[in-house]
Scaffold this motif. Sequence first.
Motif, PDB file in Angstrom:
ATOM      1  N   LEU A  61       1.283   9.690   4.835  1.00 38.37           N
ATOM      2  CA  LEU A  61       1.920   8.398   4.577  1.00 38.37           C
ATOM      3  C   LEU A  61       1.588   7.824   3.206  1.00 38.37           C
ATOM      4  N   PRO A  62       0.323   7.807   2.767  1.00 34.97           N
ATOM      5  CA  PRO A  62       0.042   7.235   1.439  1.00 34.97           C
ATOM      6  C   PRO A  62       0.691   8.000   0.286  1.00 34.97           C
ATOM      7  N   PHE A  63       1.028   9.273   0.503  1.00 38.79           N
ATOM      8  CA  PHE A  63       1.676  10.071  -0.545  1.00 38.79           C
ATOM      9  C   PHE A  63       3.193   9.876  -0.516  1.00 38.79           C
ATOM     10  N   ALA A  64       3.748   9.699   0.682  1.00 33.35           N
ATOM     11  CA  ALA A  64       5.200   9.622   0.817  1.00 33.35           C
ATOM     12  C   ALA A  64       5.736   8.207   0.648  1.00 33.35           C
ATOM     13  N   ARG A  65       4.876   7.208   0.740  1.00 36.05           N
ATOM     14  CA  ARG A  65       5.303   5.823   0.630  1.00 36.05           C
ATOM     15  C   ARG A  65       4.528   5.121  -0.484  1.00 36.05           C
ATOM     16  N   ASP A  66       5.128   4.080  -1.048  1.00 34.90           N
ATOM     17  CA  ASP A  66       4.452   3.340  -2.109  1.00 34.90           C
ATOM     18  C   ASP A  66       4.362   1.844  -1.813  1.00 34.90           C
ATOM     19  N   GLY A  67       4.704   1.444  -0.598  1.00 36.38           N
ATOM     20  CA  GLY A  67       4.623   0.047  -0.196  1.00 36.38           C
ATOM     21  C   GLY A  67       5.846  -0.774  -0.535  1.00 36.38           C
ATOM     22  N   ALA A  68       6.815  -0.181  -1.218  1.00 40.18           N
ATOM     23  CA  ALA A  68       7.971  -0.953  -1.660  1.00 40.18           C
ATOM     24  C   ALA A  68       8.808  -1.484  -0.503  1.00 40.18           C
ATOM     25  N   GLU A  69       8.725  -0.834   0.660  1.00 38.91           N
ATOM     26  CA  GLU A  69       9.561  -1.223   1.794  1.00 38.91           C
ATOM     27  C   GLU A  69       8.932  -2.307   2.660  1.00 38.91           C
ATOM     28  N   ARG A 118      -4.863  -0.265  -0.614  1.00 39.11           N
ATOM     29  CA  ARG A 118      -6.294  -0.584  -0.590  1.00 39.11           C
ATOM     30  C   ARG A 118      -6.558  -2.042  -0.966  1.00 39.11           C
ATOM     31  N   GLU A 119      -5.857  -2.548  -1.952  1.00 37.72           N
ATOM     32  CA  GLU A 119      -6.137  -3.906  -2.419  1.00 37.72           C
ATOM     33  C   GLU A 119      -5.817  -4.976  -1.371  1.00 37.72           C
ATOM     34  N   PRO A 120      -4.642  -4.957  -0.729  1.00 40.16           N
ATOM     35  CA  PRO A 120      -4.415  -5.974   0.309  1.00 40.16           C
ATOM     36  C   PRO A 120      -5.338  -5.815   1.511  1.00 40.16           C
ATOM     37  N   LEU A 121      -5.732  -4.586   1.839  1.00 39.45           N
ATOM     38  CA  LEU A 121      -6.663  -4.399   2.953  1.00 39.45           C
ATOM     39  C   LEU A 121      -8.060  -4.884   2.580  1.00 39.45           C
ATOM     40  N   ARG A 122      -8.457  -4.637   1.351  1.00 39.03           N
ATOM     41  CA  ARG A 122      -9.764  -5.126   0.899  1.00 39.03           C
ATOM     42  C   ARG A 122      -9.787  -6.651   0.909  1.00 39.03           C
ATOM     43  N   GLU A 123      -8.675  -7.255   0.496  1.00 39.11           N
ATOM     44  CA  GLU A 123      -8.595  -8.711   0.509  1.00 39.11           C
ATOM     45  C   GLU A 123      -8.658  -9.252   1.937  1.00 39.11           C
ATOM     46  N   ALA A 124      -8.038  -8.532   2.861  1.00 40.54           N
ATOM     47  CA  ALA A 124      -7.996  -8.998   4.254  1.00 40.54           C
ATOM     48  C   ALA A 124      -9.310  -8.779   4.980  1.00 40.54           C
ATOM     49  N   TRP A 125      -9.936  -7.617   4.775  1.00 42.54           N
ATOM     50  CA  TRP A 125     -11.067  -7.235   5.614  1.00 42.54           C
ATOM     51  C   TRP A 125     -12.380  -7.097   4.861  1.00 42.54           C
ATOM     52  N   GLY A 126     -12.358  -7.054   3.533  1.00 40.64           N
ATOM     53  CA  GLY A 126     -13.588  -6.955   2.756  1.00 40.64           C
ATOM     54  C   GLY A 126     -13.945  -5.526   2.393  1.00 40.64           C
ATOM     55  N   ASN A 127     -14.852  -5.377   1.426  1.00 40.15           N
ATOM     56  CA  ASN A 127     -15.218  -4.053   0.907  1.00 40.15           C
ATOM     57  C   ASN A 127     -15.865  -3.174   1.960  1.00 40.15           C
ATOM     58  N   SER A 128     -16.778  -3.738   2.750  1.00 36.42           N
ATOM     59  CA  SER A 128     -17.472  -2.948   3.755  1.00 36.42           C
ATOM     60  C   SER A 128     -16.493  -2.371   4.765  1.00 36.42           C
ATOM     61  N   ALA A 129     -15.541  -3.204   5.197  1.00 33.21           N
ATOM     62  CA  ALA A 129     -14.561  -2.743   6.178  1.00 33.21           C
ATOM     63  C   ALA A 129     -13.651  -1.666   5.597  1.00 33.21           C
TER      64      ALA A 129
END
Length: 417
Positions: A313-321, A141-152
């Motif tokens: 996907l959000p449950f099975a992955r943690d972004g480490a890869e 959520r944080e990198p997407l919010r940074e990229a596209w903004g809260n509304s997006a």
Amino acid sequence: MSDSLIPRRAALNLLNAVTVDHRLLSECTAIFDPLSPPDRARAQRLATSVLRAASRADRWLKPHLKKRPPVQVQNALRLGVVEIAEGAAPHGVVNDIVTLLADGKRTANFAALANAVLRKGADLPQQWGKLALPQLPDWLREPLREAWGNSAINAIERAHFRGAPLDLTIPRDTADWAARLGGLVLPTGSVRLDGHGMVSTLPGFAEGAWWVQDAAAALPVRLLGDLRGQRALDICAAPGGKTMQLASAGAEVTALDLSANRLQRVAENLARTNLNATIVQGDALEFTTTGWDVIVLDAPCSATGTIRRHPDLPFARDGAEIGSLIALQAQMIDHALRLLNPGGRLLFCTCSLLPDEGEVQVEEALARHPGLRVIPPELPEIEADWISPEGGVRLRPDYWPSLGGMDGFYMAVLCAP
């Protein structure tokens, strides 16, 4: 045993595999194997519905629990809550959830708790929509919010919660097949179905008139225009959607993938659709055949653009890869460019929402390769705000909200010097 207990047991096993063992649903085929096709379909639907709404179910459960139970028990409660909220008969749901917990050595002591809690859910269908919308995990959520903004990001989360309809690519007689299937022809030419049954029983499947492919995933190859007579290499080809698009457009196609098992699915899809391609199993970075007019690189990525269809996907992955995937994507771009004819075209795409796996990759490729350029997208169906500054096309799940959304995707056509 009730008719509903078998798919509910399988759904609970799937939920535990994803949330406890951090496996993707696609990796859990052994759980499906003993089931009949209808039970398999129902178990899959139940599991994906619960994963999509897990945090909303947790929010309803919290006031009714003194403390959070073990995750296997929480998953059973989530399953009961979501089913009741979606209109299933509460009595049958409660009985089956209690039975499932009572049958487990580690969960039997929680059967009475589940009975007491779930019997408080008579008003769940009325209260469900008032609960907060599920959010993406912070690592995404944080990198997407940074990229596209809260509304997006809020709009993307709404799109994820709605889920995805079924999109088909129909290379011939599109309007006729859309009418026969009761589907909607989308602006990009894909056909969208709502309320479909088993895919293999739909008209046109057996005769290979179409294949399943999200509208966003079907758009990249369309950027290439006329492909008749061109030599095309599809890297990371499985399950074959883009291979079939290339072949149906008249290209001479080679489909390359590392996985022999996944290439078997490509071969089956080609046979069903009566399309031809040469199939090669191997590592893309070790493939050295040159002389290609077109290369399609649907690169390995985080797949974060597909969450509306794959809520596991959000449950099975943690972004480490993601860091290693970004490095691999850059390697594959550089290698693919070496295989192209002068002036040949590389279609780079990823089913990711992260700019580092899309826009940034292209910007950095342009910096690494003097003379490399992006060919501007010219399809009339591409909306102006889809085009990103470096010249690629950025798609997001919140686009087309009135039509049912689309997967997140990035694509760009690069012209070799």
